[in-house]
Design a protein around this motif. Structure first.
Motif, PDB file in Angstrom:
ATOM      1  N   LEU A   4       0.858  -1.187   0.000  1.00 23.99           N
ATOM      2  CA  LEU A   4       0.000   0.000   0.000  1.00 23.99           C
ATOM      3  C   LEU A   4       0.890   1.231   0.000  1.00 23.99           C
ATOM      4  N   LEU A   5       0.864   1.998  -1.073  1.00 19.57           N
ATOM      5  CA  LEU A   5       1.725   3.163  -1.219  1.00 19.57           C
ATOM      6  C   LEU A   5       0.901   4.436  -1.176  1.00 19.57           C
ATOM      7  N   ASP A   6       1.459   5.432  -0.480  1.00 14.41           N
ATOM      8  CA  ASP A   6       0.859   6.769  -0.375  1.00 14.41           C
ATOM      9  C   ASP A   6      -0.550   6.703   0.203  1.00 14.41           C
ATOM     10  N   ILE A   7      -0.664   5.990   1.326  1.00 12.92           N
ATOM     11  CA  ILE A   7      -1.924   5.900   2.037  1.00 12.92           C
ATOM     12  C   ILE A   7      -2.067   7.124   2.947  1.00 12.92           C
ATOM     13  N   CYS A   8      -3.207   7.744   2.911  1.00 16.20           N
ATOM     14  CA  CYS A   8      -3.484   8.894   3.769  1.00 16.20           C
ATOM     15  C   CYS A   8      -4.298   8.408   4.966  1.00 16.20           C
ATOM     16  N   ALA A   9      -3.666   8.392   6.118  1.00 11.45           N
ATOM     17  CA  ALA A   9      -4.320   7.934   7.341  1.00 11.45           C
ATOM     18  C   ALA A   9      -3.759   8.715   8.509  1.00 11.45           C
ATOM     19  N   ASN A  10      -4.591   8.937   9.513  1.00 10.45           N
ATOM     20  CA  ASN A  10      -4.192   9.726  10.675  1.00 10.45           C
ATOM     21  C   ASN A  10      -4.067   8.909  11.952  1.00 10.45           C
ATOM     22  N   SER A  11      -4.375   7.617  11.903  1.00  8.89           N
ATOM     23  CA  SER A  11      -4.298   6.783  13.092  1.00  8.89           C
ATOM     24  C   SER A  11      -3.998   5.350  12.677  1.00  8.89           C
ATOM     25  N   ILE A  12      -3.600   4.556  13.638  1.00  8.86           N
ATOM     26  CA  ILE A  12      -3.302   3.160  13.365  1.00  8.86           C
ATOM     27  C   ILE A  12      -4.574   2.406  13.008  1.00  8.86           C
ATOM     28  N   GLU A  13      -5.719   2.868  13.526  1.00  7.67           N
ATOM     29  CA  GLU A  13      -6.974   2.205  13.205  1.00  7.67           C
ATOM     30  C   GLU A  13      -7.324   2.386  11.732  1.00  7.67           C
ATOM     31  N   GLU A  14      -7.079   3.602  11.186  1.00  6.47           N
ATOM     32  CA  GLU A  14      -7.362   3.826   9.766  1.00  6.47           C
ATOM     33  C   GLU A  14      -6.444   2.995   8.882  1.00  6.47           C
ATOM     34  N   ILE A  15      -5.179   2.889   9.289  1.00  3.99           N
ATOM     35  CA  ILE A  15      -4.252   2.062   8.524  1.00  3.99           C
ATOM     36  C   ILE A  15      -4.707   0.614   8.538  1.00  3.99           C
ATOM     37  N   ALA A  16      -5.163   0.117   9.692  1.00  2.00           N
ATOM     38  CA  ALA A  16      -5.635  -1.264   9.792  1.00  2.00           C
ATOM     39  C   ALA A  16      -6.859  -1.480   8.916  1.00  2.00           C
ATOM     40  N   GLU A  17      -7.765  -0.505   8.846  1.00  2.00           N
ATOM     41  CA  GLU A  17      -8.947  -0.648   8.003  1.00  2.00           C
ATOM     42  C   GLU A  17      -8.574  -0.728   6.530  1.00  2.00           C
ATOM     43  N   ARG A  18      -7.641   0.132   6.091  1.00  2.00           N
ATOM     44  CA  ARG A  18      -7.227   0.113   4.691  1.00  2.00           C
ATOM     45  C   ARG A  18      -6.542  -1.199   4.349  1.00  2.00           C
ATOM     46  N   ALA A  19      -5.711  -1.698   5.277  1.00  2.00           N
ATOM     47  CA  ALA A  19      -5.049  -2.970   5.036  1.00  2.00           C
ATOM     48  C   ALA A  19      -6.042  -4.120   5.035  1.00  2.00           C
ATOM     49  N   ALA A  20      -7.048  -4.065   5.903  1.00  2.00           N
ATOM     50  CA  ALA A  20      -8.054  -5.123   5.957  1.00  2.00           C
ATOM     51  C   ALA A  20      -8.867  -5.168   4.673  1.00  2.00           C
ATOM     52  N   GLU A  21      -9.128  -4.003   4.064  1.00  2.00           N
ATOM     53  CA  GLU A  21      -9.861  -3.973   2.795  1.00  2.00           C
ATOM     54  C   GLU A  21      -9.103  -4.702   1.697  1.00  2.00           C
ATOM     55  N   CYS A  37      -6.604  -7.016   2.236  1.00  2.00           N
ATOM     56  CA  CYS A  37      -6.323  -8.407   2.585  1.00  2.00           C
ATOM     57  C   CYS A  37      -7.583  -9.228   2.812  1.00  2.00           C
ATOM     58  N   GLY A  38      -8.716  -8.537   3.029  1.00  2.00           N
ATOM     59  CA  GLY A  38      -9.942  -9.263   3.289  1.00  2.00           C
ATOM     60  C   GLY A  38     -10.002  -9.880   4.669  1.00  2.00           C
ATOM     61  N   LEU A  39      -9.311  -9.292   5.648  1.00  2.00           N
ATOM     62  CA  LEU A  39      -9.272  -9.824   6.998  1.00  2.00           C
ATOM     63  C   LEU A  39      -9.810  -8.776   7.953  1.00  2.00           C
ATOM     64  N   CYS A  40     -10.595  -9.210   8.929  1.00  2.00           N
ATOM     65  CA  CYS A  40     -11.257  -8.269   9.814  1.00  2.00           C
ATOM     66  C   CYS A  40     -10.546  -8.083  11.144  1.00  2.00           C
ATOM     67  N   PHE A  41      -9.495  -8.860  11.418  1.00  2.00           N
ATOM     68  CA  PHE A  41      -8.860  -8.769  12.730  1.00  2.00           C
ATOM     69  C   PHE A  41      -7.635  -7.873  12.712  1.00  2.00           C
ATOM     70  N   TRP A  42      -7.381  -7.153  11.609  1.00  2.00           N
ATOM     71  CA  TRP A  42      -6.197  -6.300  11.529  1.00  2.00           C
ATOM     72  C   TRP A  42      -6.188  -5.242  12.628  1.00  2.00           C
ATOM     73  N   GLY A  43      -7.348  -4.662  12.890  1.00  2.00           N
ATOM     74  CA  GLY A  43      -7.392  -3.597  13.888  1.00  2.00           C
ATOM     75  C   GLY A  43      -6.926  -4.065  15.250  1.00  2.00           C
ATOM     76  N   ASN A  44      -7.364  -5.269  15.656  1.00  2.00           N
ATOM     77  CA  ASN A  44      -6.944  -5.781  16.950  1.00  2.00           C
ATOM     78  C   ASN A  44      -5.461  -6.144  16.966  1.00  2.00           C
ATOM     79  N   CYS A  45      -4.960  -6.648  15.843  1.00  2.00           N
ATOM     80  CA  CYS A  45      -3.558  -7.066  15.795  1.00  2.00           C
ATOM     81  C   CYS A  45      -2.612  -5.884  15.860  1.00  2.00           C
TER      82      CYS A  45
END
Length: 476
Positions: free
Chosen positions: A95-112, A114-122
């Protein structure tokens, strides 16, 4: 006819092609601080991330159960972990040039992706202790962070990899031990049983992020293939050590001067065969001709001025007491020894007292103004040989030895001023080991000749009785 500019084939050529692209404000490389965090599981507690290593220029590991940091050392990587890292980048999520302001937003973008819902907790990071202010002073102004997160989870059946580049860099609360914005994240999570393998891959990622060339590629990369090309170029520069001839537990001390990596970025850089045929430059900027009168002296003063007073302040410490005593003995011993020999060679005109006074005055002046307070000054073998020859010359031609010696000292001072004014010190880079050994051999030959000459004079002082009678041997 227009030409289609395609990326070249070899990794080095592809990296040079990537770095030739026009930089924008979002992709300007910065100094990177890398941090390795691993999942730590304690009995009866939830899993949390724990920092195990960090990189500014060199690697530092957590020791004594997290109580202190090791000394910086050159990180040694296995070729297997580097190849595993290459496979992770080529097959994982980039994921290049992602605009996010928190670790939760980064986890959501990565989960989209990867198709995995537990990224936020990890990716939830435990709150850290107060930042180390002492270590913060070592980080250059404008530096950004590269966070590497690895670990094993019991509910995973296959590894999950993601490489994230934020744009712009964001200060993520609790992510790093120092309050600097995060630019890159590398996450590697996998099933249990391979913790050491994940750790080595994380070390490889953090180490390669501190490489100047790969860092620039990471800022300029357009896709995952560019990152893979950067890893391939890094592998081309790697030196492999045989496993049976080196102990991996030995830590390599950082070099005093890190070599420049600019030739790896330039098109048409010399390959190994061509680089060995070119002349290696042995001189630094201190031994380069400036072309100006007293130009080298001026630059020396400018380089030394910021550290002049600190050299004396740092010396006012009990830790320097041993150095003081050593330098005192190292300076006094040759002065007294050669002073006694000079007194014998010059018939008392210059003896130990004069040598001691001259060395003391010259040593104080030299230490104050030469910028090298640890240099050992005093009489040496060549000085003794010169004084003996000069005294013999004055004795044969009935000249005043001390007057001629004073003229020689003034003439030597004049020549030194001329050499300093013309930057003649640049010629030192041409003085090889052969020149030093030839001069030392000359001095040895002179001393051997002097010793043999004294032995020959003993025959005249104490003649050998060729016709002695054994009955009267004790009466001679």
């Amino acid at each position: 006819m227009g030409l289609c500019l395609l990326p070249p084939g070899s990794p080095s050529q592809r990296v040079q092609f990537i770095l030739r692209t026009k930089e924008d404000e979002r992709h300007v490389p910065h100094h990177l601080f890398s941090e390795l965090d691993e999942i730590c599981v304690k009995e009866g507690q939830d899993a949390e991330w724990k920092e195990t290593a960090r990189w500014l220029k060199f690697e530092e590991d957590v020791e004594d159960g997290g109580e202190r940091w090791s000394k910086p050392y050159v990180g040694t990587l296995s070729l297997h972990s580097l190849s595993e890292l290459r496979s992770c980048i080529s097959s994982g999520t980039v994921l290049l040039d992602i605009c996010a302001n928190s670790i939760e937003e980064i986890a959501e973008r990565a989960a989209e992706r990867c198709g995995l819902c537990f990224w936020g907790n990890c990716l939830k990071i435990a709150c850290r202790a107060q930042a180390e202010l002492h270590f913060m002073k070592k980080i250059p102004t404008g530096a950004e962070a590269s966070n590497v997160l690895v670990g094993e989870l019991d509910f995973l059946h296959q590894p999950i990899v993601a490489f994230v580049r934020l744009s712009p860099a964001v200060l993520l609360s609790g992510m790093t031990e120092v309050p600097i914005p995060t630019r890159f994240l590398f996450v590697l999570l996998g099933p249990e049983g391979k913790a050491h393998q994940y750790h080595e891959i994380g070390r490889s990622m953090a180490t390669i992020m501190t490489d100047e060339v790969f860092r620039d590629v990471a800022y300029e990369a357009k896709n995952g293939a560019d990152l893979v090309a950067g890893i391939d170029e890094f592998l081309d520069q790697v030196t492999v050590l045989p496993p049976g001839e080196w102990d991996p537990s030995i830590r390599i001390e950082p070099p005093k001067k890190v070599p420049s990596q600019e030739k790896r970025k330039m098109p048409g850089a010399l390959d190994d065969s061509a680089s060995h045929s070119t002349l290696e430059k042995h001189s630094g900027p201190e031994l380069q001709r400036t072309g100006r009168l007293f130009g080298g002296l001026t630059l020396d003063v400018k380089r030394k001025a910021p550290w002049f007073w600190s050299d004396f302040r740092d010396g006012l410490s009990l830790q320097c007491l041993a150095s003081f005593l050593f330098l005192y003995c190292a300076c006094m011993s040759p002065v007294i020894t050669f002073g006694g020999l000079l007194g014998e060679a010059t018939n008392g005109h210059i003896s130990a007292m004069e040598s001691l006074l001259g060395a003391s005055m010259a040593g104080v002046v030299y230490s104050l103004f030469a910028g090298q307070p640890l240099t050992i000054l005093g009489s040496t073998g060549p000085v003794l040989v010169f004084e003996k020859i000069l005294y013999k010359f004055c004795k044969e031609y009935t000249l005043s030895y001390l007057s001629l010696r004073a003229c020689i000292g003034l003439w030597t001072a004049f020549l030194c001023i001329v050499l300093v004014a013309t930057d003649a010190s640049c010629l030192v880079c041409y003085v090889t080991r052969f020149t030093e050994e030839a001069f030392a051999s000359l001095i040895c030959i002179i001393f051997i000749y002097e010793a043999l000459e004294k032995l020959s004079h003993l025959r005249d002082t104490y003649p050998v009785h060729m016709h002695s009678k054994l009955d009267f041997l004790t009466s001679y």
